[in-house]
Design an enzyme around this catalytic site. Structure first.
Site, PDB file in Angstrom:
ATOM      1  N   GLU A  54       0.819  -1.222   0.000  1.00 40.24           N
ATOM      2  CA  GLU A  54       0.000   0.000   0.000  1.00 40.24           C
ATOM      3  C   GLU A  54       0.847   1.265   0.000  1.00 40.24           C
ATOM      4  O   GLU A  54       0.509   2.241   0.668  1.00 40.24           O
ATOM      5  CB  GLU A  54      -0.960   0.007   1.195  1.00 40.24           C
ATOM      6  CG  GLU A  54      -2.354  -0.323   0.819  1.00 40.24           C
ATOM      7  CD  GLU A  54      -2.664   0.133  -0.591  1.00 40.24           C
ATOM      8  OE1 GLU A  54      -2.903  -0.746  -1.421  1.00 40.24           O
ATOM      9  OE2 GLU A  54      -2.646   1.335  -0.887  1.00 40.24           O
TER      10      GLU A  54
HETATM   11  C1  LIG Z   1       2.253  -9.703   0.123  1.00 37.54           C
HETATM   12  C2  LIG Z   1       2.093  -8.592  -0.857  1.00 37.54           C
HETATM   13  C3  LIG Z   1       0.834  -8.197  -1.239  1.00 37.54           C
HETATM   14  C4  LIG Z   1       0.667  -7.173  -2.180  1.00 37.54           C
HETATM   15  N1  LIG Z   1      -0.606  -6.846  -2.611  1.00 37.54           N
HETATM   16  C5  LIG Z   1      -0.728  -5.984  -3.659  1.00 37.54           C
HETATM   17  C6  LIG Z   1      -1.996  -5.773  -4.276  1.00 37.54           C
HETATM   18  O1  LIG Z   1      -3.025  -6.320  -3.862  1.00 37.54           O
HETATM   19  N2  LIG Z   1      -2.061  -4.950  -5.357  1.00 37.54           N
HETATM   20  C7  LIG Z   1      -0.960  -4.324  -5.856  1.00 37.54           C
HETATM   21  O2  LIG Z   1      -1.095  -3.597  -6.831  1.00 37.54           O
HETATM   22  N3  LIG Z   1       0.247  -4.485  -5.271  1.00 37.54           N
HETATM   23  C8  LIG Z   1       0.392  -5.307  -4.202  1.00 37.54           C
HETATM   24  N4  LIG Z   1       1.630  -5.512  -3.637  1.00 37.54           N
HETATM   25  C9  LIG Z   1       2.756  -4.776  -4.148  1.00 37.54           C
HETATM   26  C10 LIG Z   1       3.258  -3.709  -3.178  1.00 37.54           C
HETATM   27  O3  LIG Z   1       2.345  -2.663  -3.095  1.00 37.54           O
HETATM   28  C11 LIG Z   1       4.638  -3.279  -3.662  1.00 37.54           C
HETATM   29  O4  LIG Z   1       5.519  -4.335  -3.355  1.00 37.54           O
HETATM   30  C12 LIG Z   1       5.120  -1.984  -3.048  1.00 37.54           C
HETATM   31  O5  LIG Z   1       4.335  -0.931  -3.506  1.00 37.54           O
HETATM   32  C13 LIG Z   1       6.567  -1.685  -3.344  1.00 37.54           C
HETATM   33  O6  LIG Z   1       6.891  -1.884  -4.702  1.00 37.54           O
HETATM   34  P1  LIG Z   1       8.149  -2.792  -5.081  1.00 37.54           P
HETATM   35  O7  LIG Z   1       7.990  -4.075  -4.368  1.00 37.54           O
HETATM   36  O8  LIG Z   1       8.279  -2.813  -6.540  1.00 37.54           O
HETATM   37  O9  LIG Z   1       9.381  -2.074  -4.432  1.00 37.54           O
HETATM   38  P2  LIG Z   1      10.201  -0.855  -5.073  1.00 37.54           P
HETATM   39  O10 LIG Z   1       9.269   0.158  -5.626  1.00 37.54           O
HETATM   40  O11 LIG Z   1      11.234  -1.390  -5.961  1.00 37.54           O
HETATM   41  O12 LIG Z   1      10.891  -0.252  -3.783  1.00 37.54           O
HETATM   42  C14 LIG Z   1      12.078  -0.783  -3.178  1.00 37.54           C
HETATM   43  C15 LIG Z   1      12.566   0.194  -2.110  1.00 37.54           C
HETATM   44  O13 LIG Z   1      12.906   1.449  -2.721  1.00 37.54           O
HETATM   45  C16 LIG Z   1      12.163   2.493  -2.127  1.00 37.54           C
HETATM   46  N5  LIG Z   1      11.783   3.439  -3.184  1.00 37.54           N
HETATM   47  C17 LIG Z   1      11.255   3.165  -4.385  1.00 37.54           C
HETATM   48  N6  LIG Z   1      11.047   4.305  -5.071  1.00 37.54           N
HETATM   49  C18 LIG Z   1      11.426   5.316  -4.288  1.00 37.54           C
HETATM   50  C19 LIG Z   1      11.458   6.735  -4.424  1.00 37.54           C
HETATM   51  N7  LIG Z   1      11.009   7.341  -5.528  1.00 37.54           N
HETATM   52  N8  LIG Z   1      11.927   7.458  -3.399  1.00 37.54           N
HETATM   53  C20 LIG Z   1      12.346   6.872  -2.271  1.00 37.54           C
HETATM   54  N9  LIG Z   1      12.355   5.531  -2.090  1.00 37.54           N
HETATM   55  C21 LIG Z   1      11.902   4.770  -3.081  1.00 37.54           C
HETATM   56  C22 LIG Z   1      10.934   1.844  -1.494  1.00 37.54           C
HETATM   57  O14 LIG Z   1      10.439   2.603  -0.408  1.00 37.54           O
HETATM   58  C23 LIG Z   1      11.500   0.500  -1.052  1.00 37.54           C
HETATM   59  O15 LIG Z   1      12.110   0.621   0.188  1.00 37.54           O
HETATM   60  C24 LIG Z   1       1.799  -6.508  -2.695  1.00 37.54           C
HETATM   61  C25 LIG Z   1       3.070  -6.898  -2.279  1.00 37.54           C
HETATM   62  C26 LIG Z   1       3.229  -7.935  -1.400  1.00 37.54           C
HETATM   63  C27 LIG Z   1       4.618  -8.374  -1.029  1.00 37.54           C
END
Ligand SMILES: Cc1cc2nc3c(=O)[nH]c(=O)nc-3n(C[C@H](O)[C@H](O)[C@H](O)COP(=O)(O)OP(=O)(O)OC[C@H]3O[C@@H](n4cnc5c(N)ncnc54)[C@H](O)[C@@H]3O)c2cc1C
Length: 617
Positions: free
Chosen positions: A443
């Site tokens: 989220e």
């Molecule tokens: C169990 C689970 C359930 C989920 N359910 C859903 C769902 O129902 N629907 C859905 O759409 N998604 C869902 N997700 C996805 C989840 O919302 C994302 O994993 C999350 O938004 C982070 O994206 P990412 O994993 O690609 O990490 P990334 O975006 O790659 O982030 C990695 C790190 O970099 C940091 N970061 C990234 N960009 C920036 C920036 N611009 N500035 C500063 N820091 C940054 C982040 O804070 C994080 O610490 C789910 C994930 C999991 C694991």
């Protein structure tokens, strides 16, 4: 083992004594309710949670999910409680009765969530997602879409999801590549691959309605060009009947650290070129619609952090009262002295009071937010509505991030209270710790929440909304100043509020200067200190309600006499707990927060200055 979720006395305290839930019945919309009906609803929610949902927590974790041939099977033990959950109409408690809801206040729904989420949130998410997705259709959909989708979604007959994430579009939603192409019949051909979709496929409901973010071909880049589509797993005909499969394939599920019973799915839309969607809202304006669900989901995730913490605290407390180890400090060297329950040891009491203060502060904050939603929903004066909406917007990232972070820390402390047993699967706290960890990530990660707070929310309306929040805190400070036992605590909080104002101003200005990167390096620490000050506000507010009650129950007694009066009186002990929790938080934790604010104001830029190569590795 005891079955513990939430302390009913504390739930009632926040509902009726702190937030005066009965006053909500003054709004026309809630006129038909009263304390009796509210109590009945909370009793029923608690009963379902304890008898039916909680018993699925450990078995659901152990059995997990089965994936084969694109189908996901949920743990067998989920089917009966899901049926009861639907029959009890728990899926859409705040929705209007005209569309299948119970029309209850958000505040009461929060107390319901206290039990249902706290019992097993991996289970409860199945019930919530149909409602959360349905709400967007209720607000932004056409009359035909409302007719087709609302009742089955609000009744839990059909599930829902929220479909944003792609392999290269996580935090950066605007980078998504899923497409929607206009078709002659007014529908859109959807094509793309999504990952990490909670509840993307399962066998609890006859259909699943996916709200999918995608880009129409000529759309501009970034989040501005994104549209939102309703994509049913099984096509829904205009008369609401089910058609054929809609070319939505589940290609796999994740193996995760926790919430083993919550399917995290990879979904392929239009692999055979036959997936259709209905536009929800306007073309290119999908983010605005999706934000409605995202904001609700952020509060839900904050509530997940808090309810996990609530259960973990109660288990740790129960264990600390029973587990005997060591002797009283004064008798440490007396081998004849009996072993005492570990709750007698100062270090264990420190952990318990740390947990209690955070759990209770979070309960107040989350219920307060729910009451804000009631004001926003019912208030006829647009200026007042605007005031509460501003407060809600400002607090949303803090609730999401602070409650998920502290929820995890409380669960970790619970494991510590249990000692080695806490690390084993024999007790529930290790699962609570694993399950809650995701709350800080999904989220919108907590880092993204902090950027939202600093970059958008703090400066809203030229900072007026933030000043309104400080004024709300000042109201409680003024009340506490008038209560002799709380006067010192009120002064300390007043100083912290002043420092928070200075820190916000400084950081906000720095964020608009060439030192922007340094400012954002301090965004998460700022979010945390703001959360701490908000906690102190909530705890002092609680204490200011408790003090007059204590005086009524205990009178002017002092010293040992007062102590023994309180010890033998359950109600007095409860109120005394409020005063001690506020005292602990403000006297022992808030000074650390003051120190953290000093560090933020110093705006050290090591985080920015360190060359990437200097990180080592
Ligand atoms: C169990 C689970 C359930 C989920 N359910 C859903 C769902 O129902 N629907 C859905 O759409 N998604 C869902 N997700 C996805 C989840 O919302 C994302 O994993 C999350 O938004 C982070 O994206 P990412 O994993 O690609 O990490 P990334 O975006 O790659 O982030 C990695 C790190 O970099 C940091 N970061 C990234 N960009 C920036 C920036 N611009 N500035 C500063 N820091 C940054 C982040 O804070 C994080 O610490 C789910 C994930 C999991 C694991």
């Amino acid at each position: 083992m005891a079955q513990l979720i939430a302390d009913r006395r504390d739930v009632d305290f926040v509902l009726y004594e702190q937030l005066e839930a009965e006053k909500l019945c003054g709004y026309a919309r809630y006129r038909e309710f009263n304390r009796k009906t509210f109590d009945l609803v909370v009793d029923e929610a608690r009963s379902l949670a304890i008898k039916e949902i909680l018993p699925t927590l450990a078995p659901g974790d152990r059995e997990g999910l089965a994936f084969a041939d694109g189908r996901v099977r949920v743990p067998e033990c989920f089917h009966r409680p899901y049926k009861l959950y639907r029959e009890g109409e728990w899926t859409a408690v705040t929705a209007d009765p005209a569309v299948g809801g119970q029309g209850l206040p958000h505040l009461i729904a929060q107390a319901v969530g206290d039990y249902h989420l706290g019992a097993n949130y991996a289970f409860t998410l199945f019930g919530w997602s149909g409602f959360g997705a349905g709400e967007m259709i209720e607000i932004f959909g056409t009359p035909e879409q409302r007719e087709m989708f609302l009742k089955p979604m609000y009744s839990g007959r059909w599930g829902g999801t929220m479909v944003l994430t792609e392999p290269n579009a996580g935090s950066d939603v605007g980078a998504l590549t899923t497409t929607g192409r206009r078709l002659e019949d007014g529908t859109y051909a959807i094509s793309g691959a999504k990952i990490f979709i909670t509840g993307g496929e399962h066998d609890l409901t006859e259909n699943i309605i996916h709200p999918v973010l995608a880009r129409i071909e000529e759309a501009p880049a970034g989040t501005k060009g994104i549209s939102l589509f309703i994509v049913p797993k099984i096509w829904v005909n205009a008369d609401g009947s089910l058609g054929g499969p809609n070319d939505v394939a589940c290609t796999g599920i994740e193996e995760k650290m926790g919430i083993h019973a919550s399917p995290t799915c990879s979904l392929a839309f239009g692999g055979k070129g036959q997936c259709r969607g209905l536009l929800l809202g306007e073309e290119h304006k999908g983010m605005k619609v999706m934000f409605h669900m995202m904001n609700s989901a952020r509060l839900l995730v904050g509530a997940i952090g808090f309810t996990s913490a609530s259960a973990a605290y109660l288990y740790a407390l129960d264990y600390a009262r029973q587990r005997r180890q060591g002797r009283d400090l004064e008798k440490s060297f007396d081998p004849e002295a009996p072993q005492v329950p570990i709750i007698r040891h100062p270090d264990v009491r420190r952990m318990l009071l740390w947990m209690k203060a955070h759990v209770e502060g979070m309960r107040s904050l989350i219920y307060y937010a729910a009451r804000l939603l009631d004001h926003i929903r019912c208030e006829s004066d647009p200026l007042q509505r605007d005031y509460w909406q501003g407060m809600m917007d400002l607090l949303t990232p803090v609730i999401k991030a602070y409650c998920s972070d502290k929820g995890f820390e409380v669960c970790s402390q619970a494991v510590q209270v249990y000692g080695g047993y806490g690390y084993t699967r024999e007790y529930p706290v290790e699962q609570l710790l694993r399950d809650v960890r995701i709350a800080a990530i999904y989220e919108g990660t907590n880092g993204i929440q902090a950027m939202d707070l600093l970059g958008r929310k703090l400066g809203a309306k030229g900072g007026a909304v933030f000043m309104n929040l400080l004024q709300e805190i000042q109201r409680v400070i003024a009340r506490a100043r008038g209560l002799e036992p709380l006067a010192g605590l009120a002064e300390s909080l007043a100083q912290a509020v002043e420092r928070l104002g200075q820190t916000a101003l400084y950081l906000g200005q720095t964020a608009m200067s060439p030192k922007l990167r340094t400012a954002f390096a301090h965004a998460t620490p700022f979010q945390e200190v703001m959360g701490d000050v908000v906690m102190a506000w909530m705890l002092l507010w609680r204490a200011s309600v408790a003090v007059p009650q204590l005086e009524r129950l205990v009178g002017p007694a002092a010293g040992e006499e007062r102590g023994s009066k309180i010890e033998g009186h359950k109600q007095a002990a409860f109120y005394e707990g409020q005063v001690q929790a506020a005292r602990y938080f403000i006297n022992s934790l808030l000074p650390v927060t003051m120190g953290k604010m000093t560090a933020i104001l110093a705006a050290d830029s090591a985080v920015v200055d360190i060359p990437e190569a200097a990180f080592g590795g």
